[in-house]
Write an enzyme that holds these catalytic residues in place. Structure first.
Site, PDB file in Angstrom:
ATOM      1  CG  LEU A 149      -2.065   1.021   1.203  1.00 28.53           C
ATOM      2  CD1 LEU A 149      -3.119   0.665   0.157  1.00 28.53           C
ATOM      3  CD2 LEU A 149      -2.709   1.138   2.585  1.00 28.53           C
ATOM      4  N   GLY A 150       1.634   1.396  -1.109  1.00 28.57           N
ATOM      5  CA  GLY A 150       2.530   2.550  -1.242  1.00 28.57           C
ATOM      6  C   GLY A 150       1.874   3.623  -2.082  1.00 28.57           C
ATOM      7  NE  ARG A 151       6.360   6.157  -4.629  1.00 27.44           N
ATOM      8  CZ  ARG A 151       7.667   6.043  -4.389  1.00 27.44           C
ATOM      9  NH1 ARG A 151       8.321   7.022  -3.816  1.00 27.44           N
ATOM     10  NH2 ARG A 151       8.328   4.962  -4.741  1.00 27.44           N
ATOM     11  CB  ILE A 152       1.199   2.516  -7.403  1.00 28.74           C
ATOM     12  CG1 ILE A 152       2.293   3.311  -8.113  1.00 28.74           C
ATOM     13  CG2 ILE A 152       0.187   1.977  -8.412  1.00 28.74           C
ATOM     14  CD1 ILE A 152       3.211   2.481  -8.994  1.00 28.74           C
ATOM     15  NE  ARG A 172       9.258  -3.694   3.829  1.00 32.98           N
ATOM     16  CZ  ARG A 172      10.205  -2.982   3.263  1.00 32.98           C
ATOM     17  NH1 ARG A 172      11.429  -3.450   3.232  1.00 32.98           N
ATOM     18  NH2 ARG A 172       9.948  -1.808   2.731  1.00 32.98           N
ATOM     19  NE  ARG A 229      10.109  -4.009 -11.987  1.00 33.44           N
ATOM     20  CZ  ARG A 229       9.452  -2.892 -12.336  1.00 33.44           C
ATOM     21  NH1 ARG A 229       8.168  -2.950 -12.647  1.00 33.44           N
ATOM     22  NH2 ARG A 229      10.085  -1.736 -12.399  1.00 33.44           N
ATOM     23  CG  ASP A 253       1.182  -4.497 -16.850  1.00 31.66           C
ATOM     24  OD1 ASP A 253       0.952  -4.525 -18.079  1.00 31.66           O
ATOM     25  OD2 ASP A 253       1.831  -3.582 -16.303  1.00 31.66           O
ATOM     26  CD  GLU A 258       8.213  -7.629 -17.679  1.00 35.80           C
ATOM     27  OE1 GLU A 258       7.206  -8.026 -17.084  1.00 35.80           O
ATOM     28  OE2 GLU A 258       8.508  -6.438 -17.812  1.00 35.80           O
ATOM     29  CG  HIS A 276       6.105  -3.886 -17.789  1.00 29.62           C
ATOM     30  ND1 HIS A 276       7.210  -4.418 -17.178  1.00 29.62           N
ATOM     31  CD2 HIS A 276       5.802  -2.763 -17.066  1.00 29.62           C
ATOM     32  CE1 HIS A 276       7.565  -3.664 -16.147  1.00 29.62           C
ATOM     33  NE2 HIS A 276       6.725  -2.638 -16.061  1.00 29.62           N
TER      34      HIS A 276
HETATM   35  P1  NAP Z   1       6.245   2.485  -2.991  1.00 29.55           P
HETATM   36  O1  NAP Z   1       5.550   3.769  -2.805  1.00 29.55           O
HETATM   37  O2  NAP Z   1       7.646   2.353  -2.496  1.00 29.55           O
HETATM   38  O3  NAP Z   1       5.337   1.355  -2.302  1.00 29.55           O
HETATM   39  C1  NAP Z   1       5.796   0.063  -2.157  1.00 29.55           C
HETATM   40  C2  NAP Z   1       4.957  -0.635  -1.089  1.00 29.55           C
HETATM   41  O4  NAP Z   1       5.414  -1.980  -0.990  1.00 29.55           O
HETATM   42  C3  NAP Z   1       5.071  -0.017   0.280  1.00 29.55           C
HETATM   43  O5  NAP Z   1       3.799   0.172   0.810  1.00 29.55           O
HETATM   44  C4  NAP Z   1       5.854  -1.040   1.109  1.00 29.55           C
HETATM   45  O6  NAP Z   1       5.326  -1.074   2.431  1.00 29.55           O
HETATM   46  C5  NAP Z   1       5.590  -2.347   0.376  1.00 29.55           C
HETATM   47  N1  NAP Z   1       6.714  -3.264   0.475  1.00 29.55           N
HETATM   48  C6  NAP Z   1       8.007  -3.019   0.220  1.00 29.55           C
HETATM   49  N2  NAP Z   1       8.754  -4.100   0.463  1.00 29.55           N
HETATM   50  C7  NAP Z   1       7.905  -5.057   0.889  1.00 29.55           C
HETATM   51  C8  NAP Z   1       8.084  -6.404   1.323  1.00 29.55           C
HETATM   52  N3  NAP Z   1       9.288  -6.981   1.372  1.00 29.55           N
HETATM   53  N4  NAP Z   1       6.989  -7.100   1.703  1.00 29.55           N
HETATM   54  C9  NAP Z   1       5.766  -6.532   1.680  1.00 29.55           C
HETATM   55  N5  NAP Z   1       5.542  -5.250   1.289  1.00 29.55           N
HETATM   56  C10 NAP Z   1       6.602  -4.533   0.910  1.00 29.55           C
HETATM   57  O7  NAP Z   1       6.306   2.055  -4.504  1.00 29.55           O
HETATM   58  P2  NAP Z   1       5.323   2.493  -5.710  1.00 29.55           P
HETATM   59  O8  NAP Z   1       5.762   3.783  -6.254  1.00 29.55           O
HETATM   60  O9  NAP Z   1       3.927   2.343  -5.254  1.00 29.55           O
HETATM   61  O10 NAP Z   1       5.695   1.350  -6.772  1.00 29.55           O
HETATM   62  C11 NAP Z   1       5.575  -0.009  -6.457  1.00 29.55           C
HETATM   63  C12 NAP Z   1       6.159  -0.886  -7.544  1.00 29.55           C
HETATM   64  O11 NAP Z   1       5.271  -0.946  -8.640  1.00 29.55           O
HETATM   65  C13 NAP Z   1       7.455  -0.422  -8.181  1.00 29.55           C
HETATM   66  O12 NAP Z   1       8.583  -0.758  -7.389  1.00 29.55           O
HETATM   67  C14 NAP Z   1       7.462  -1.112  -9.512  1.00 29.55           C
HETATM   68  O13 NAP Z   1       8.153  -2.331  -9.457  1.00 29.55           O
HETATM   69  C15 NAP Z   1       5.981  -1.386  -9.780  1.00 29.55           C
HETATM   70  N6  NAP Z   1       5.514  -0.630 -10.952  1.00 29.55           N
HETATM   71  C16 NAP Z   1       5.013  -1.308 -12.035  1.00 29.55           C
HETATM   72  C17 NAP Z   1       4.562  -0.605 -13.141  1.00 29.55           C
HETATM   73  C18 NAP Z   1       4.007  -1.300 -14.344  1.00 29.55           C
HETATM   74  O14 NAP Z   1       4.117  -0.759 -15.431  1.00 29.55           O
HETATM   75  N7  NAP Z   1       3.397  -2.465 -14.199  1.00 29.55           N
HETATM   76  C19 NAP Z   1       4.612   0.786 -13.160  1.00 29.55           C
HETATM   77  C20 NAP Z   1       5.097   1.434 -12.049  1.00 29.55           C
HETATM   78  C21 NAP Z   1       5.540   0.713 -10.948  1.00 29.55           C
HETATM   79  P3  NAP Z   1       6.257  -1.456   3.686  1.00 29.55           P
HETATM   80  O15 NAP Z   1       7.427  -0.536   3.638  1.00 29.55           O
HETATM   81  O16 NAP Z   1       5.363  -1.252   4.860  1.00 29.55           O
HETATM   82  O17 NAP Z   1       6.633  -2.886   3.483  1.00 29.55           O
HETATM   83  C1  8YV Z   2       8.494   0.940 -16.577  1.00 27.82           C
HETATM   84  C2  8YV Z   2       7.659   0.447 -14.414  1.00 27.82           C
HETATM   85  O1  8YV Z   2       9.543   1.551 -15.969  1.00 27.82           O
HETATM   86  O2  8YV Z   2       8.070   2.505 -13.359  1.00 27.82           O
HETATM   87  C3  8YV Z   2       8.184   1.287 -13.314  1.00 27.82           C
HETATM   88  O3  8YV Z   2       8.707   0.698 -12.336  1.00 27.82           O
HETATM   89  O4  8YV Z   2       7.598  -0.733 -14.317  1.00 27.82           O
HETATM   90  C4  8YV Z   2       7.265   1.061 -15.684  1.00 27.82           C
HETATM   91  O5  8YV Z   2       6.839   2.363 -15.545  1.00 27.82           O
HETATM   92  C5  8YV Z   2       8.311   1.534 -17.888  1.00 27.82           C
HETATM   93  O6  8YV Z   2       7.629   0.572 -18.582  1.00 27.82           O
HETATM   94  C6  8YV Z   2       9.612   1.855 -18.575  1.00 27.82           C
HETATM   95  O7  8YV Z   2      10.215   0.725 -19.067  1.00 27.82           O
END
Ligand code: NAP
Ligand code: 8YV
Length: 310
Positions: A149-152, A172, A229, A253, A258, A276
């Site tokens: 439950l982070g930014r996204i 955590r 991921r 996604d 991938e 993705h």
């Molecule tokens: P964020 O703000 O850092 O949030 C991450 C969340 O994950 C936090 O609430 C954290 O809470 C939790 N977390 C971290 N480590 C953990 C663990 N070991 N076990 C359980 N929970 C854990 O990150 P965000 O900006 O929301 O982005 C999250 C992820 O989304 C990125 O790192 C990226 O890999 C993925 N993403 C994917 C796409 C896509 O295109 N599909 C796009 C953007 C991002 P705690 O600290 O309390 O554990």
């Molecule tokens: C990719 C993402 O970075 O921000 C992330 O962590 O997974 C995506 O936004 C984007 O597809 C660029 O490759």
């Protein structure tokens, strides 16, 4: 004398154009012999723009000051090696929250209502008098467990509430400012949830935390959505459970290797696949590119970075 920077892969056109206006950009991926190019020119490079930087590349760039990554996740950068070499690392948080949350809700509805399959049903001429697709489920009234439950994750939570879902979460740490119920155990949360959305970072700390046990707890009616991921899920176990009815469905996604996706997924009706695409809108990708450039500009102007991870 302009600052020389390195790309090792293609970037968004608007981002490449902005970089080229400010810096002398070298493109390693366009060099006939990248290794020889690095040996000859690596010492002039002060910044890397893009993603996916490991220790061997850092060693070939002895004067590297900063890695400006395109994306919020930085699991493909060796941050330990960067720290040890005093190299700064930046990412592109927040600007993509809405796009990723939108796609997540889109994938959930697509899976619950089998929208891609329904589209195929019509296109293939199967919608005939007297024929109909089976009935499916809806999001309304269901419990959504969010892993991360982070930014996204928070943007997904508020959209899910608009879909009349109940939101719970695992991470955590308990977040005292959040109104949702917290689970310190992922298996327990999966057991109590109808949907599990994965949106925590990749990397060693989360490798396969969505284990066979978690997937089994989610169960035959449970729906999994992975927009984080591929490495967070035990992919072979997920595939097997989707095939034998141990897991209700999955919208994916991201994948372990991938863009290579196991062919066995293609045969499954209880799966929605996406390449993705979480942040893949013009407006969000432009904002990510602008943030990457702004981090480099701040670094070279001696100003505070916008988003520093190391
Ligand atoms: P964020 O703000 O850092 O949030 C991450 C969340 O994950 C936090 O609430 C954290 O809470 C939790 N977390 C971290 N480590 C953990 C663990 N070991 N076990 C359980 N929970 C854990 O990150 P965000 O900006 O929301 O982005 C999250 C992820 O989304 C990125 O790192 C990226 O890999 C993925 N993403 C994917 C796409 C896509 O295109 N599909 C796009 C953007 C991002 P705690 O600290 O309390 O554990
Ligand atoms: C990719 C993402 O970075 O921000 C992330 O962590 O997974 C995506 O936004 C984007 O597809 C660029 O490759």
């Amino acid at each position: 004398m302009t600052i020389e920077i390195l790309q090792t892969g293609k970037l968004l056109a608007s981002c490449e154009a902005a970089l080229a206006q400010r810096y002398t950009v070298h493109k390693l991926h366009e060099q006939a012999d990248p290794k020889a190019w690095l040996a000859e020119n690596g010492a002039r490079i002060r910044a890397h723009a893009g993603s996916g930087v490991q220790a061997d590349l850092m060693d070939a760039l002895p004067n590297l000051e900063i890695i400006a990554s395109f994306g919020v996740g930085y699991d493909n950068i060796d941050t330990k090696a960067a720290k040890a070499r005093n190299i700064r690392v930046t990412n592109t948080p927040d600007v993509l929250n809405d796009a990723v949350a939108e796609l997540t809700i889109g994938l959930m509805i697509a899976l619950a209502r089998r929208i891609p399959q329904a589209d195929q049903y019509v296109r293939q001429g199967k919608w005939q008098p007297g024929a109909s697709m089976p009935l499916f489920s809806e999001l309304t009234g269901k419990t959504l467990g969010i892993l991360g439950l982070g930014r996204i994750g928070k943007e997904i939570a508020s959209r899910a509430q608009a879909m009349k879902m109940r939101v719970v979460y695992h991470g955590r740490h308990r977040q005292l400012s959040e109104p949702h119920i917290y689970y310190d155990n992922l298996v327990d949360m999966a057991r109590d949830s109808d949907w599990l959305v994965i949106i925590a970072p990749g990397g060693k700390g989360t490798e396969r935390i969505v284990s066979r046990e978690v997937l089994t707890a989610l169960g035959p009616k449970g729906m999994l959505v992975n927009v984080a991921r591929g490495t967070l899920v035990d992919e072979p176990a997920m595939l097997e459970l989707l095939q034998n009815g141990g897991l209700g469905g999955a919208a994916l996604d991201v994948f372990e290797n991938e863009p290579s996706v196991p062919q066995a997924f293609f045969a499954l009706d209880n799966v929605v696949l996406s390449p993705h695409q979480g942040s893949a809108t013009v407006q969000t990708r432009d904002a990510m590119g602008a943030m990457l450039v702004a981090n480099l500009d701040a670094h070279f102007a001696g100003e505070p970075l916008l988003s520093q991870v190391v």
